[in-house]
Design a protein around this motif. Sequence first.
Motif, PDB file in Angstrom:
ATOM      1  N   ARG A   8      38.951  35.133  38.485  1.00  0.00           N
ATOM      2  CA  ARG A   8      39.334  35.095  37.054  1.00  0.00           C
ATOM      3  C   ARG A   8      38.537  36.099  36.227  1.00  0.00           C
ATOM      4  NH1 ARG A   8      43.472  32.712  35.137  1.00  0.00           N
ATOM      5  NH2 ARG A   8      42.948  30.878  36.363  1.00  0.00           N
ATOM      6  N   ALA A   9      37.275  36.350  36.627  1.00  0.00           N
ATOM      7  CA  ALA A   9      36.418  37.169  35.764  1.00  0.00           C
ATOM      8  C   ALA A   9      35.384  37.928  36.590  1.00  0.00           C
ATOM      9  CB  ALA A   9      35.710  36.279  34.744  1.00  0.00           C
ATOM     10  N   VAL A  10      34.940  39.063  36.032  1.00  0.00           N
ATOM     11  CA  VAL A  10      33.861  39.852  36.627  1.00  0.00           C
ATOM     12  C   VAL A  10      32.742  39.943  35.608  1.00  0.00           C
ATOM     13  CG1 VAL A  10      33.200  42.061  37.655  1.00  0.00           C
ATOM     14  CG2 VAL A  10      35.557  41.240  37.893  1.00  0.00           C
ATOM     15  N   PHE A  11      31.542  39.569  36.035  1.00  0.00           N
ATOM     16  CA  PHE A  11      30.372  39.616  35.149  1.00  0.00           C
ATOM     17  C   PHE A  11      29.489  40.787  35.573  1.00  0.00           C
ATOM     18  CE2 PHE A  11      26.386  38.648  33.232  1.00  0.00           C
ATOM     19  CZ  PHE A  11      26.635  37.804  32.148  1.00  0.00           C
ATOM     20  N   LEU A  12      29.119  41.623  34.601  1.00  0.00           N
ATOM     21  CA  LEU A  12      28.262  42.778  34.865  1.00  0.00           C
ATOM     22  C   LEU A  12      26.955  42.635  34.084  1.00  0.00           C
ATOM     23  CD1 LEU A  12      31.442  43.926  34.091  1.00  0.00           C
ATOM     24  CD2 LEU A  12      30.485  45.879  35.297  1.00  0.00           C
ATOM     25  N   PRO A  36      32.862  51.572  33.666  1.00  0.00           N
ATOM     26  CA  PRO A  36      34.281  51.877  33.410  1.00  0.00           C
ATOM     27  C   PRO A  36      35.155  51.670  34.646  1.00  0.00           C
ATOM     28  CG  PRO A  36      32.873  53.610  32.522  1.00  0.00           C
ATOM     29  CD  PRO A  36      31.983  52.705  33.323  1.00  0.00           C
ATOM     30  N   THR A  37      34.644  52.049  35.826  1.00  0.00           N
ATOM     31  CA  THR A  37      35.437  51.911  37.054  1.00  0.00           C
ATOM     32  C   THR A  37      35.649  50.435  37.403  1.00  0.00           C
ATOM     33  OG1 THR A  37      34.645  54.024  37.860  1.00  0.00           O
ATOM     34  CG2 THR A  37      35.481  52.504  39.528  1.00  0.00           C
ATOM     35  N   ILE A  38      34.583  49.643  37.314  1.00  0.00           N
ATOM     36  CA  ILE A  38      34.698  48.207  37.618  1.00  0.00           C
ATOM     37  C   ILE A  38      35.664  47.540  36.638  1.00  0.00           C
ATOM     38  CG2 ILE A  38      33.426  46.009  37.675  1.00  0.00           C
ATOM     39  CD1 ILE A  38      31.010  47.598  38.753  1.00  0.00           C
ATOM     40  N   CYS A  39      35.542  47.884  35.358  1.00  0.00           N
ATOM     41  CA  CYS A  39      36.414  47.252  34.347  1.00  0.00           C
ATOM     42  C   CYS A  39      37.869  47.666  34.549  1.00  0.00           C
ATOM     43  CB  CYS A  39      35.951  47.612  32.941  1.00  0.00           C
ATOM     44  SG  CYS A  39      34.427  46.773  32.524  1.00  0.00           S
ATOM     45  N   ALA A  40      38.095  48.920  34.913  1.00  0.00           N
ATOM     46  CA  ALA A  40      39.478  49.373  35.120  1.00  0.00           C
ATOM     47  C   ALA A  40      40.098  48.616  36.290  1.00  0.00           C
ATOM     48  CB  ALA A  40      39.505  50.881  35.368  1.00  0.00           C
ATOM     49  N   ALA A  41      39.317  48.444  37.380  1.00  0.00           N
ATOM     50  CA  ALA A  41      39.831  47.714  38.548  1.00  0.00           C
ATOM     51  C   ALA A  41      40.107  46.255  38.191  1.00  0.00           C
ATOM     52  CB  ALA A  41      38.822  47.795  39.695  1.00  0.00           C
ATOM     53  N   ALA A  42      39.225  45.666  37.397  1.00  0.00           N
ATOM     54  CA  ALA A  42      39.406  44.260  36.994  1.00  0.00           C
ATOM     55  C   ALA A  42      40.629  44.121  36.097  1.00  0.00           C
ATOM     56  CB  ALA A  42      38.155  43.766  36.272  1.00  0.00           C
ATOM     57  N   LYS A  43      40.752  45.047  35.159  1.00  0.00           N
ATOM     58  CA  LYS A  43      41.876  44.993  34.214  1.00  0.00           C
ATOM     59  C   LYS A  43      43.209  45.133  34.944  1.00  0.00           C
ATOM     60  CE  LYS A  43      40.541  45.597  30.275  1.00  0.00           C
ATOM     61  NZ  LYS A  43      39.791  46.114  29.159  1.00  0.00           N
ATOM     62  N   ALA A  44      43.230  45.998  35.957  1.00  0.00           N
ATOM     63  CA  ALA A  44      44.477  46.206  36.713  1.00  0.00           C
ATOM     64  C   ALA A  44      44.955  44.909  37.366  1.00  0.00           C
ATOM     65  CB  ALA A  44      44.258  47.289  37.770  1.00  0.00           C
ATOM     66  N   ARG A  45      44.006  43.974  37.606  1.00  0.00           N
ATOM     67  CA  ARG A  45      44.377  42.701  38.225  1.00  0.00           C
ATOM     68  C   ARG A  45      44.347  41.553  37.211  1.00  0.00           C
ATOM     69  NH1 ARG A  45      43.389  43.278  43.836  1.00  0.00           N
ATOM     70  NH2 ARG A  45      44.057  41.110  44.046  1.00  0.00           N
ATOM     71  N   GLY A  46      44.292  41.888  35.933  1.00  0.00           N
ATOM     72  CA  GLY A  46      44.379  40.868  34.880  1.00  0.00           C
ATOM     73  C   GLY A  46      43.130  40.024  34.704  1.00  0.00           C
ATOM     74  N   LEU A  47      41.973  40.531  35.137  1.00  0.00           N
ATOM     75  CA  LEU A  47      40.730  39.743  35.022  1.00  0.00           C
ATOM     76  C   LEU A  47      40.019  40.016  33.706  1.00  0.00           C
ATOM     77  CD1 LEU A  47      39.161  40.259  38.567  1.00  0.00           C
ATOM     78  CD2 LEU A  47      40.966  38.688  37.851  1.00  0.00           C
ATOM     79  N   VAL A  48      39.181  39.071  33.313  1.00  0.00           N
ATOM     80  CA  VAL A  48      38.329  39.255  32.145  1.00  0.00           C
ATOM     81  C   VAL A  48      37.008  39.863  32.612  1.00  0.00           C
ATOM     82  CG1 VAL A  48      37.072  38.046  30.311  1.00  0.00           C
ATOM     83  CG2 VAL A  48      39.369  37.275  30.962  1.00  0.00           C
ATOM     84  N   THR A  49      36.476  40.813  31.841  1.00  0.00           N
ATOM     85  CA  THR A  49      35.168  41.384  32.171  1.00  0.00           C
ATOM     86  C   THR A  49      34.150  41.024  31.086  1.00  0.00           C
ATOM     87  OG1 THR A  49      35.894  43.456  31.165  1.00  0.00           O
ATOM     88  CG2 THR A  49      36.002  43.313  33.562  1.00  0.00           C
TER      89      THR A  49
END
Length: 411
Positions: free
Chosen positions: A170-174, A188-201
Amino acid sequence: MSSLIPPPSPKAAPAEPGGRGVTEHKKDTQLVEAGRRAEWTQGLVNPAVWRASTILFDSVADLHAANPPRDGVLHYGRNGTPTMWALCEALTELEPGAAATRLYPSGAAAVAGALLAVLQAGDELLMVDSAYGPTRALCEGLLKRFGVTTVYYDPMIGAGIAELIGEKTRAVFLESPGTHTFEVQDVPTICAAAKARGLVTLIDNTWATPLFFPAIAAGVDLSILACTKYIGGHADLMLGSVTATAALAPRLESARRVMGQAGSADEAWLALRGLRTLGLRLERHQENGLRVARWLKDQPQVARVLHPALPDCPGHEYWQRDFKGASGLFSVVMKGGDEAARDRLVDSLELFGIGYSWGGYESLAIPPDYQRTATRPEFEGPLIRFHVGLEDPDDLIADLAAALAGYCAAG
Ligand SMILES: Cc1ncc(COP(=O)(O)O)c(C=O)c1O
């Protein structure tokens, strides 16, 4: 009482008539102007400390008009007063792309408030392996008890995060740089990958603050600050904040409200006061920190310095690409020696206090205690985490030189 303050509109429309529309200004100007709406300062430079639990309404109709609770309209102390709104508005102004900020009684509470706003039972959370200890404890305790599974990932994973995303994620925490070990993430790369799968960062952005790393512009949905650190800047307050995109702001607020989380007016006032000098202080923390870090790097007792602005730090290239500066917190890897020798060195320092919470004007040294699940970095010797404050760096270096002279590496 409620009629004293004409209701300004919520943050989404900052440049109200009578407000101080500051959106277009540069950072130093924003730091001075932000949050100082005329209706909140009432002719003073700073808004007063508006302490309140009960708000008195002139009539039942006025009471109804204050619902639902919203920024700028007195409702109930937990939902804010001008002091808290001023800080929230200022923190939102400093994050390009942000829509709202919520306050919490500490940075740890802000981390919990943000995660509980986006997770539910059955979800999986991807958590950076170099996260702040109490953030890990939250995952292993409360979140686990409520049915959320945490999978830890290598802070240097970058685009590889995509391979860890499953159906339940569901979410990625950085947290960048990481606590104690200072790995700078490819946000930016981690967030783009997460966003592509509909996750919250979500990011713990306490080290850089939005001044040195505008997290929401880099693709993050929720940016968390322990205002206890650099925002306050004087080691005398406890406060946390979460700044959100427009899409996430309603979820964040509804979770905050039902959990009864709020920052106090006194702490918000102190944080707002600290915020006015944040730019100046961070510049000096950066200058002093780099002076001391570079000097330490050249000492024979030191193997490496883990400072995001120096090449030995993992992810230094991302710091160069994405950050506008470096604050005063970094770690040193000693060349051999054991923990007892390291502890004696820390004890012998005169100008560096021994204490957990950093970001104040004073220098600190501490033996880091960190846990890992996904990765185990190899170090040549024990670590020392330094916070370099606003003292003269010549004095700090003299203090360190005397302490290092007594350091004996094992073997
Ligand atoms: C990176 C980081 N995040 C969050 C926190 C928690 O902040 P607080 O002490 O206000 O709860 C800390 C405190 O040391 C921290 O270092």
